[in-house]
Design an enzyme around this catalytic site. Sequence first.
Site, PDB file in Angstrom:
ATOM      1  N   GLU B 201     -10.766  88.118  10.017  1.00 23.37           N
ATOM      2  CA  GLU B 201     -11.772  87.954  11.076  1.00 23.37           C
ATOM      3  C   GLU B 201     -12.423  86.594  10.936  1.00 23.37           C
ATOM      4  O   GLU B 201     -12.470  86.048   9.841  1.00 23.37           O
ATOM      5  CB  GLU B 201     -12.912  88.971  10.872  1.00 23.37           C
ATOM      6  CG  GLU B 201     -12.755  90.250  11.582  1.00 23.37           C
ATOM      7  CD  GLU B 201     -13.895  91.207  11.269  1.00 23.37           C
ATOM      8  OE1 GLU B 201     -14.869  90.818  10.597  1.00 23.37           O
ATOM      9  OE2 GLU B 201     -13.789  92.350  11.715  1.00 23.37           O
ATOM     10  N   ARG B 293     -26.527 108.184  16.525  1.00 22.20           N
ATOM     11  CA  ARG B 293     -27.521 109.090  15.930  1.00 22.20           C
ATOM     12  C   ARG B 293     -28.876 108.381  15.939  1.00 22.20           C
ATOM     13  O   ARG B 293     -28.953 107.214  16.288  1.00 22.20           O
ATOM     14  CB  ARG B 293     -27.137 109.380  14.486  1.00 22.20           C
ATOM     15  CG  ARG B 293     -26.967 108.084  13.707  1.00 22.20           C
ATOM     16  CD  ARG B 293     -26.683 108.276  12.249  1.00 22.20           C
ATOM     17  NE  ARG B 293     -26.049 107.103  11.673  1.00 22.20           N
ATOM     18  CZ  ARG B 293     -26.636 105.986  11.317  1.00 22.20           C
ATOM     19  NH1 ARG B 293     -27.940 105.855  11.477  1.00 22.20           N
ATOM     20  NH2 ARG B 293     -25.967 104.971  10.812  1.00 22.20           N
TER      21      ARG B 293
END
Lengths: 83, 445
Positions: B201, B293
């Site tokens: 990356e 969440r």
Amino acid sequence: MSDTKYEVLSPLMGTFYRASAPDNPPLVEAGQKIKASDVLCVIESMKIFTELRSEYSGVVKEILVENEDPVMKKQVLMIIEKQ
Amino acid sequence: MPFKRILIANRGEIALRIIRACKEMGIETVAVYSDADKDSLHVRYADDAVHIGPALSYKSYLNMDKIMAAAREANADAIHPGYGFLSENAAFAKACEDAGITFIGPSAECIARSGNKSSARKTLTGLGIPVIPGSEDILASPDRACDLAQTIGFPVILKASGGGGGRGMRIAHTPKELAEAFCLASGEAKAAFGNPDIYLEKYITNPRHIEIQILGDKSGNYIHLAERECSIQKRYQKLIEEAPSSFVDGDLRAELGNTAITIAKALGYTNAGTIEFLVDKDKNFYFMEVNARVQVEHPVTEMVTGIDIIRQQILIAAGNRLSLKQEDIVPRGWAMECRINASDPDDDFMPSPGKIESIVFPGGPGVRIDTHIHEGYMVGPFYDSLIGKLIVWDQDRPSAIRRMKRALDEFDIRGIQTTIPFFRKIFQNQAFQKGDIDTHFLDNM
């Protein structure tokens, strides 16, 4: 403890595991020969896993706690006979 | 009333936080607890409590069958999963749906969609959302890695496919470094995870971790509650969070907020959620992941917006439309949170379980403490080291820092080691005070 024996102590309060992962076989068995720096067991405390390595080469004389048992700091976990 | 009885499938401070919201809404609560938690405050505060097994998480708080049985036994019509444990487990959300019990969170399908990083990445790239350039495909050779690095630009980071936690990760600034790093990273990955596969990356130098809190109802309405900055981290664990971010101006806030809502819509996201971004020094931002969440650091957003996020979660789960509009969200002042962990900052943050011999909490204006510990409480080794959160609010960042220093000085926990002395040092640090922070701040301190 005599010069020929060495006690493996838990460095912290936690849970004792004989294997490095739930489905893996135990890292060592009583009677097994080991080399210095071999991983003997794993202690989990607060989701941190600590591998305990042997300081000496020798034989695993005795394993004093059961898998998944809670252990206290400085509790004796195993006895190694130095060679 | 949205629900009659909510079971809280969690423990510790977040269980208390949810019970408090329910009480204020007139909803009955059911606690679940393991052997280790039988004397805990969440058991005492709830209207009903069900024992679900031994201390080890997989035998209690992670045991879906036991929790579903507890919910049926206690006649709960909804389950709040908190954070951690089963909160982002699609199978658990599905089990609730199948049992006719409302899961207070996104749908099972949406949790699965958000959790699959490579497919989420593909979906979002298709929508023009910036993701960190690179490949999640396995790199066959150093030459292949080098070609890719030339395309996306150095520096790059090599990561192990098999795992995380920093192992198998290597940074390279030049093709020569990359060739060496490739072999080292591959070897390290094989040793750590039994899998030598690595991917690459673009390495974002000194980024900030900035995340957007969103709310989405079941009728497709979305708003965002602006940003939190969580750049102060140790081994990818957040330690200090604040809202707003000293780095984010009005334009960037609007852009991040709109991007977060686009992402939430694309994933069919409902309920409260967080979209995490990395932001570089030139204010380029990259999508990292979705946290499906409520988050540990949700209080800083509550303090600046005045919105009770847990209450919103419950209302949304019950099918209510959002009563808030984007223009109603006007963050005010500055909030900061310190995570109080039972770990020893002088011993590499090693866990420090033990009994709380005495405790004195800070107080006064603008101070909030979310915790489950008290004098005589046994902090066991079985669960996360988070024992509480100290949150302060004030008009602006310098005032909030002064207030946090004052509160940290008042906070006195005896019997175990905690992160409190460490926070006292950080809040004295000049770079921190100036807001000159990034995710490597603690490495360089």
